[in-house]
Design a protein around this motif. Structure first.
Motif, PDB file in Angstrom:
ATOM      1  N   LEU A  93      46.671  44.229  32.414  1.00  0.00           N
ATOM      2  CA  LEU A  93      46.398  42.804  32.551  1.00  0.00           C
ATOM      3  C   LEU A  93      44.894  42.527  32.589  1.00  0.00           C
ATOM      4  CD1 LEU A  93      47.761  40.062  32.744  1.00  0.00           C
ATOM      5  CD2 LEU A  93      47.852  40.360  35.235  1.00  0.00           C
ATOM      6  N   GLU A 126      52.200  39.495  33.822  1.00  0.00           N
ATOM      7  CA  GLU A 126      52.046  38.771  35.083  1.00  0.00           C
ATOM      8  C   GLU A 126      53.393  38.623  35.790  1.00  0.00           C
ATOM      9  OE1 GLU A 126      49.401  34.954  36.319  1.00  0.00           O
ATOM     10  OE2 GLU A 126      50.773  34.650  34.634  1.00  0.00           O
ATOM     11  N   GLU A 172      48.593  46.387  36.112  1.00  0.00           N
ATOM     12  CA  GLU A 172      47.395  45.670  36.572  1.00  0.00           C
ATOM     13  C   GLU A 172      46.198  46.030  35.702  1.00  0.00           C
ATOM     14  OE1 GLU A 172      47.297  46.869  40.680  1.00  0.00           O
ATOM     15  OE2 GLU A 172      48.671  45.258  41.291  1.00  0.00           O
ATOM     16  N   GLU A 216      55.003  40.254  39.661  1.00  0.00           N
ATOM     17  CA  GLU A 216      55.411  39.396  40.775  1.00  0.00           C
ATOM     18  C   GLU A 216      56.145  40.216  41.832  1.00  0.00           C
ATOM     19  OE1 GLU A 216      54.680  36.241  41.386  1.00  0.00           O
ATOM     20  OE2 GLU A 216      53.603  35.990  39.485  1.00  0.00           O
ATOM     21  N   HIS A 233      51.103  37.058  29.940  1.00  0.00           N
ATOM     22  CA  HIS A 233      51.966  36.274  30.829  1.00  0.00           C
ATOM     23  C   HIS A 233      53.200  37.082  31.229  1.00  0.00           C
ATOM     24  CE1 HIS A 233      53.646  32.763  32.724  1.00  0.00           C
ATOM     25  NE2 HIS A 233      54.704  32.817  31.950  1.00  0.00           N
TER      26      HIS A 233
END
Length: 182
Positions: free
Chosen positions: A123, A167, A120, A171, A164
């Motif tokens: 990102l 990401e 996180e 999930e 991406h």
């Protein structure tokens, strides 16, 4: 001990004329933007490297490999950025303290976090870098430096792709089941 005389070829804060026929005023603006991108790249590079070293858990190997590929990609882009700044007559920002001072993103620190928190944090830096690259692509286009624009576009593609992938790692869907705690 070296007997060579120290001679500065170019002070770090000066921009020289270049063979690319981009005038000094435009070059200064572009080099400034590139040095921000370069500094941000190295903050991200070191954070990804840290996470590569410290990742643990059942998904260790996949994440370990991904993080290695990601920091190598960042380093390749940083090299392109630094070489372009030099070609424009500038001096690429170098050295950890100079890069940290110049960066607009912040290293998460020395503490080790769980991998979800680490990703996180990565990102968040990727997002800031993506926005900065987009701004600098627009700047270079407006200043008529289409080569730097094209190089930054190529770097942006790689940065967005890795963001991406992160990401996807974040999930909720996973094959790993956590033990229920009561």
């Amino acid at each position: 001990m070296s007997t060579q005389k120290e001679a500065i070829r170019q002070p770090a804060d000066e921009v020289e004329e270049n063979a690319l026929r981009i005038d000094k005023d435009r070059s200064e603006q572009i080099i400034d933007a590139l040095n921000t991108d370069l500094a941000n790249s190295y903050v991200l590079y070191h954070q990804l490297k840290k996470h590569h070293w410290n990742v643990e858990g059942s998904e260790f190997l996949d994440l370990h490999r991904f993080l290695e590929e990601a920091y190598e990609t960042v380093e390749e882009g940083a090299d392109v950025i630094a070489e372009r700044a030099q070609a424009l007559g500038g001096v690429p920002v170098a050295g950890p303290s100079n890069q940290e001072e110049r960066a607009t993103v912040e290293f998460e620190g020395e503490d080790v976090y769980d991998i979800r928190t680490s990703l996180e944090n990565d990102l968040a830096i990727y997002g800031d870098i993506i926005e900065s690259l987009r701004d600098h692509i627009e700047l270079t286009n407006n200043l008529g430096d289409y080569t730097t624009e094209e190089q930054l576009r190529g770097i942006l593609v790689e940065v967005e792709e890795d963001a991406h992938h992160i990401e996807h790692y974040l999930e909720d869907d996973t094959l790993v089941l956590e033990e229920a705690t009561h």
